[in-house]
Motif scaffolding. Structure first.
Motif, PDB file in Angstrom:
ATOM      1  N   ILE A  35       0.838  -1.310   0.066  1.00 41.88           N
ATOM      2  CA  ILE A  35       0.053   0.051   0.153  1.00 41.88           C
ATOM      3  C   ILE A  35       0.720   1.352   0.201  1.00 41.88           C
ATOM      4  N   LEU A  36       0.912   2.025  -0.998  1.00 44.70           N
ATOM      5  CA  LEU A  36       1.489   3.108  -1.163  1.00 44.70           C
ATOM      6  C   LEU A  36       0.785   4.491  -0.737  1.00 44.70           C
ATOM      7  N   ILE A  37       1.208   5.243   0.324  1.00 39.11           N
ATOM      8  CA  ILE A  37       0.767   6.270   0.720  1.00 39.11           C
ATOM      9  C   ILE A  37       1.518   7.592   0.696  1.00 39.11           C
ATOM     10  N   GLY A  38       1.170   8.666   0.814  1.00 40.68           N
ATOM     11  CA  GLY A  38       1.998   9.781   0.685  1.00 40.68           C
ATOM     12  C   GLY A  38       1.087  11.182   0.014  1.00 40.68           C
ATOM     13  N   PHE A  39       1.611  12.318   0.249  1.00 42.75           N
ATOM     14  CA  PHE A  39       1.237  13.432  -0.134  1.00 42.75           C
ATOM     15  C   PHE A  39       0.838  13.540  -1.766  1.00 42.75           C
ATOM     16  N   PRO A  40      -0.329  14.281  -2.140  1.00 44.11           N
ATOM     17  CA  PRO A  40      -0.488  14.283  -3.685  1.00 44.11           C
ATOM     18  C   PRO A  40       0.782  14.971  -4.366  1.00 44.11           C
ATOM     19  N   GLY A  41       1.033  14.226  -5.554  1.00 44.53           N
ATOM     20  CA  GLY A  41       2.138  14.607  -6.299  1.00 44.53           C
ATOM     21  C   GLY A  41       3.384  13.745  -5.853  1.00 44.53           C
ATOM     22  N   SER A  42       3.293  12.781  -5.011  1.00 45.34           N
ATOM     23  CA  SER A  42       4.768  12.130  -4.517  1.00 45.34           C
ATOM     24  C   SER A  42       4.870  10.886  -5.348  1.00 45.34           C
ATOM     25  N   GLY A  43       3.939  10.652  -6.384  1.00 44.49           N
ATOM     26  CA  GLY A  43       4.198   9.620  -7.417  1.00 44.49           C
ATOM     27  C   GLY A  43       3.732   8.099  -7.013  1.00 44.49           C
ATOM     28  N   LYS A  44       2.674   8.155  -6.217  1.00 42.95           N
ATOM     29  CA  LYS A  44       2.259   6.864  -5.859  1.00 42.95           C
ATOM     30  C   LYS A  44       1.708   5.991  -6.946  1.00 42.95           C
ATOM     31  N   SER A  45       0.972   6.395  -7.786  1.00 42.45           N
ATOM     32  CA  SER A  45       0.336   5.786  -8.974  1.00 42.45           C
ATOM     33  C   SER A  45       1.340   5.354  -9.700  1.00 42.45           C
ATOM     34  N   ALA A  46       2.263   6.281 -10.054  1.00 45.68           N
ATOM     35  CA  ALA A  46       3.266   5.845 -11.282  1.00 45.68           C
ATOM     36  C   ALA A  46       4.096   4.677 -10.756  1.00 45.68           C
ATOM     37  N   LEU A  47       4.560   4.830  -9.208  1.00 44.06           N
ATOM     38  CA  LEU A  47       5.443   3.734  -8.662  1.00 44.06           C
ATOM     39  C   LEU A  47       4.646   2.453  -8.523  1.00 44.06           C
ATOM     40  N   GLY A  48       3.349   2.510  -8.345  1.00 43.43           N
ATOM     41  CA  GLY A  48       2.426   1.492  -8.160  1.00 43.43           C
ATOM     42  C   GLY A  48       2.158   0.502  -9.283  1.00 43.43           C
ATOM     43  N   VAL A  49       2.331   1.126 -10.366  1.00 43.90           N
ATOM     44  CA  VAL A  49       2.115   0.344 -11.907  1.00 43.90           C
ATOM     45  C   VAL A  49       3.162  -0.419 -12.023  1.00 43.90           C
ATOM     46  N   VAL A  50       4.617   0.313 -11.839  1.00 49.96           N
ATOM     47  CA  VAL A  50       5.728  -0.372 -12.261  1.00 49.96           C
ATOM     48  C   VAL A  50       5.899  -1.583 -11.107  1.00 49.96           C
ATOM     49  N   LEU A  51       5.698  -1.407  -9.575  1.00 49.23           N
ATOM     50  CA  LEU A  51       5.848  -2.286  -8.695  1.00 49.23           C
ATOM     51  C   LEU A  51       4.760  -3.578  -9.193  1.00 49.23           C
ATOM     52  N   SER A  52       3.547  -3.334  -9.456  1.00 49.82           N
ATOM     53  CA  SER A  52       2.582  -4.230  -9.587  1.00 49.82           C
ATOM     54  C   SER A  52       3.131  -5.267 -10.802  1.00 49.82           C
ATOM     55  N   HIS A  53       3.975  -4.571 -11.869  1.00 56.09           N
ATOM     56  CA  HIS A  53       4.376  -5.554 -12.761  1.00 56.09           C
ATOM     57  C   HIS A  53       5.593  -6.372 -12.271  1.00 56.09           C
ATOM     58  N   LYS A  54       6.420  -5.641 -11.573  1.00 52.02           N
ATOM     59  CA  LYS A  54       7.643  -6.562 -11.034  1.00 52.02           C
ATOM     60  C   LYS A  54       7.206  -7.645  -9.845  1.00 52.02           C
ATOM     61  N   LEU A  55       6.142  -7.338  -9.230  1.00 54.82           N
ATOM     62  CA  LEU A  55       5.848  -8.307  -8.108  1.00 54.82           C
ATOM     63  C   LEU A  55       4.844  -9.263  -8.706  1.00 54.82           C
ATOM     64  N   ASN A  56       4.301  -8.893  -9.857  1.00 54.24           N
ATOM     65  CA  ASN A  56       3.166  -9.932 -10.544  1.00 54.24           C
ATOM     66  C   ASN A  56       2.049  -9.949  -9.531  1.00 54.24           C
ATOM     67  N   LEU A  57       1.505  -8.594  -9.206  1.00 47.40           N
ATOM     68  CA  LEU A  57       0.427  -8.404  -8.461  1.00 47.40           C
ATOM     69  C   LEU A  57      -0.711  -7.413  -9.273  1.00 47.40           C
ATOM     70  N   PRO A  58      -1.804  -7.703  -9.177  1.00 47.51           N
ATOM     71  CA  PRO A  58      -2.744  -6.649  -9.726  1.00 47.51           C
ATOM     72  C   PRO A  58      -2.712  -5.282  -9.037  1.00 47.51           C
ATOM     73  N   PHE A  59      -2.806  -4.080  -9.689  1.00 43.25           N
ATOM     74  CA  PHE A  59      -2.834  -2.758  -9.200  1.00 43.25           C
ATOM     75  C   PHE A  59      -4.112  -2.014  -9.132  1.00 43.25           C
ATOM     76  N   VAL A  60      -4.315  -1.348  -8.097  1.00 38.94           N
ATOM     77  CA  VAL A  60      -5.729  -0.574  -8.060  1.00 38.94           C
ATOM     78  C   VAL A  60      -5.045   0.771  -7.605  1.00 38.94           C
ATOM     79  N   ASP A  61      -5.794   1.891  -8.109  1.00 42.31           N
ATOM     80  CA  ASP A  61      -5.680   3.145  -7.727  1.00 42.31           C
ATOM     81  C   ASP A  61      -7.017   3.436  -7.002  1.00 42.31           C
ATOM     82  N   THR A  62      -6.955   3.972  -5.651  1.00 39.16           N
ATOM     83  CA  THR A  62      -8.184   4.071  -5.079  1.00 39.16           C
ATOM     84  C   THR A  62      -8.909   5.136  -5.854  1.00 39.16           C
TER      85      THR A  62
END
Ligand code: S3P
Length: 181
Positions: free
Chosen positions: A5-32
């Protein structure tokens, strides 16, 4: 349940990192935020405008509860998610929380480039935004800082991060195995 679970201030890059991480870890991605707007059928700024922030926060909590029941996901949360209701507690119980940390000056610069679609930061000039970010970050830091891992916003090497997370997950699994034995 081991969500990432990625948390942090708006603009900190949670969604961008989340997409890449989901590929790396082979887990589905969701943006709340995306999950909520697809469910409601309108954008986050529209929800703020027509129903107000309180209504959005309730929808955000409902979305979190629903997502956390799913199989492990990489989850990018809205910037306010950890700071309302018992959301932070729920997230900590459901997986590994990662805080993408940045200084207010840097966040202001990132938001200036991308604040159009963010109801809380839209229509502010540099000076107004800078004061706003400074104050809001002070209020939110105590929530963000409950995360189990801190990473520099926009600075994390995803490869290194993926390895760290795998180790952390293995450690947690090991702990789980020991506890259930
Ligand atoms: C919010 C952040 C937004 C979105 C909403 C409220 C906040 O998400 O959830 O506009 O309170 O910080 P991002 O962090 O993805 O911009």
């Amino acid at each position: 349940m081991n969500h990432i679970i990625l948390i942090g201030f708006p603009g900190s890059g949670k969604s961008a990192l989340g997409v890449v991480l989901s590929h790396k870890l082979n887990l589905p991605f969701v943006d709340t935020d995306l999950f909520i707007s697809q469910k409601v059928g309108c954008s986050i700024p529209e929800i703020f405008k027509t129903e107000g922030e309180n209504a959005f926060r309730l929808k955000e909590k409902e979305a979190l509860v629903e997502i956390l029941k799913k199989e492990p996901h990489v989850i990018a949360t809205g910037g306010g998610m950890p700071c309302f209701f018992s959301n932070m507690e729920l997230m900590k119980k459901a997986g590994i929380t990662i805080y993408l940390k940045a200084e207010p000056e840097q966040l202001t610069e990132w938001l200036l480039k991308s604040s159009g679609n963010r109801p809380l930061t839209a229509h502010k000039n540099r000076e107004e935004l800078s004061v706003f970010v400074d104050n809001l970050l002070k209020q939110r830091a105590p929530y963000y800082e409950q995360a189990s891992l801190f990473l520099p916003a926009h600075g994390a090497s995803v490869d290194v991060l993926a390895v760290t997370l795998k180790e952390e997950l293995d450690r947690l699994k090991l702990k789980g195995d020991i506890l259930t034995d």
